[in-house]
Design an enzyme around this catalytic site. Sequence first.
Site, PDB file in Angstrom:
ATOM      1  N   LYS A 124      40.115  39.871  33.402  1.00 44.31           N
ATOM      2  CA  LYS A 124      39.775  39.475  34.778  1.00 44.31           C
ATOM      3  C   LYS A 124      38.605  40.316  35.279  1.00 44.31           C
ATOM      4  O   LYS A 124      38.350  41.398  34.780  1.00 44.31           O
ATOM      5  CB  LYS A 124      40.965  39.727  35.715  1.00 44.31           C
ATOM      6  CG  LYS A 124      42.198  38.855  35.465  1.00 44.31           C
ATOM      7  CD  LYS A 124      42.023  37.454  36.011  1.00 44.31           C
ATOM      8  CE  LYS A 124      43.276  36.612  35.748  1.00 44.31           C
ATOM      9  NZ  LYS A 124      43.576  36.471  34.293  1.00 44.31           N
ATOM     10  N   SER A 128      40.540  32.017  31.084  1.00 40.63           N
ATOM     11  CA  SER A 128      40.489  32.504  32.459  1.00 40.63           C
ATOM     12  C   SER A 128      39.146  33.138  32.800  1.00 40.63           C
ATOM     13  O   SER A 128      38.830  33.351  33.959  1.00 40.63           O
ATOM     14  CB  SER A 128      41.616  33.514  32.698  1.00 40.63           C
ATOM     15  OG  SER A 128      41.342  34.721  32.040  1.00 40.63           O
TER      16      SER A 128
END
Lengths: 188, 188
Positions: B147, B110
């Site tokens: 993130k 990610s």
Amino acid sequence: MEDQLKKIRKFFRIHRRLPTYQELANLFNFASKNAAYKLAQKLIDAGFLEKDETGKLIPKKLFAPLPNSGFVQAGFPSPAEEELIDTISFDEYLIDKPESTFILRVSGDSMIDAGIHPGDIVLIEKGRTPKDGDVVIASVDGEWTLKYYHKEQNKIVLVPANKKYQKIYPKNSLEIGGIVISVVRKYN
Amino acid sequence: MEDQLKKIRKFFRIHRRLPTYQELANLFNFASKNAAYKLAQKLIDAGFLEKDETGKLIPKKLFAPLPNSGFVQAGFPSPAEEELIDTISFDEYLIDKPESTFILRVSGDSMIDAGIHPGDIVLIEKGRTPKDGDVVIASVDGEWTLKYYHKEQNKIVLVPANKKYQKIYPKNSLEIGGIVISVVRKYN
DNA sequence: TGACTTAGTGAACGGTTGTTCACTATACTT
DNA sequence: AAGTATAGTGAACAACCGTTCACTAAGTCA
């Protein structure tokens, strides 16, 4: 034995040096230095520690192996659990042959798709024959750049990890400065 | 003073510990330990070394600053030049607060466009307030992921660095495990 | 049971440790 | 020229260093 090493590593992390035998005895609540001495000898025989020529304990090259602190998505590993903050020596984890390893700071984005960004630090080991797919530092037109090292039907190709740049088919001489063994990035 | 530090670092690299005062005297060809003692005191005052509570010399947190070994494209820096193989302690370079830093191995892609690949090791510092743009480890739907931490008109957004995934606007609680302070990747 | 290994105690050894003090020679101020 | 830092010598101190030896207690194995 793992538990004992853990204690010693903790001492090492806190004090930035290995304990003396007296300190080692205190660490394990031994009444006698000799118990510590024997314990140390055992750990040395098992290859987990080393001794100076003066008898002092020094960290093995691979003193603290990387703790298996779990994967990001597998639930949050609490750093409070002692074992996770068990020091790893990044030096020894990253560098196998100190005498032939050196450090460069990356400029340029030719390897950005390989996760090597400008400003990153790369560790380069020289004198090793590159394998297909290795990242190498090579001299192209008198300039040193990072590229993938590939072979296409017995010919060497230098491939950047960025679509903006093109593959390089070296004509005559190709000088390889070394192969990239690791990448280190620090934020801020 | 830089030259003296260089010698001491070299000793540290070779012996994996700092010298005693006698060894320090030998290192500088001093006839007297006291000369070494005074030199060490000077280096301590200047903030380059530290002392134990037992008087022993121990490496400063930032003992060996990163050698400025030049940029990749600026001509090849010869590793034979002593200064380049001057050890840097990656531990101390990477970790400011050992007591609140821990290590994770990355799984998932990610954050791949931020140069954080699966298998990489990330160093995470907990207890710090994230700034806009920091990479954080956050709990989303009971899973921990990496993130970007961003703010859009006072609301927090978690942004992946991979077009395959979507931004996350946390509804209720958002748990931040810590912020990523560095990335370490080792090949093979 | 008996022999053997293992883990720890306690004392002792010579050498080295960090630290201090008094002293000398050189260099830098004004 | 006089005064003052700075850098190194050399000796001394108690405390601690790594190492060895003789010994004890507990556990293991056949």
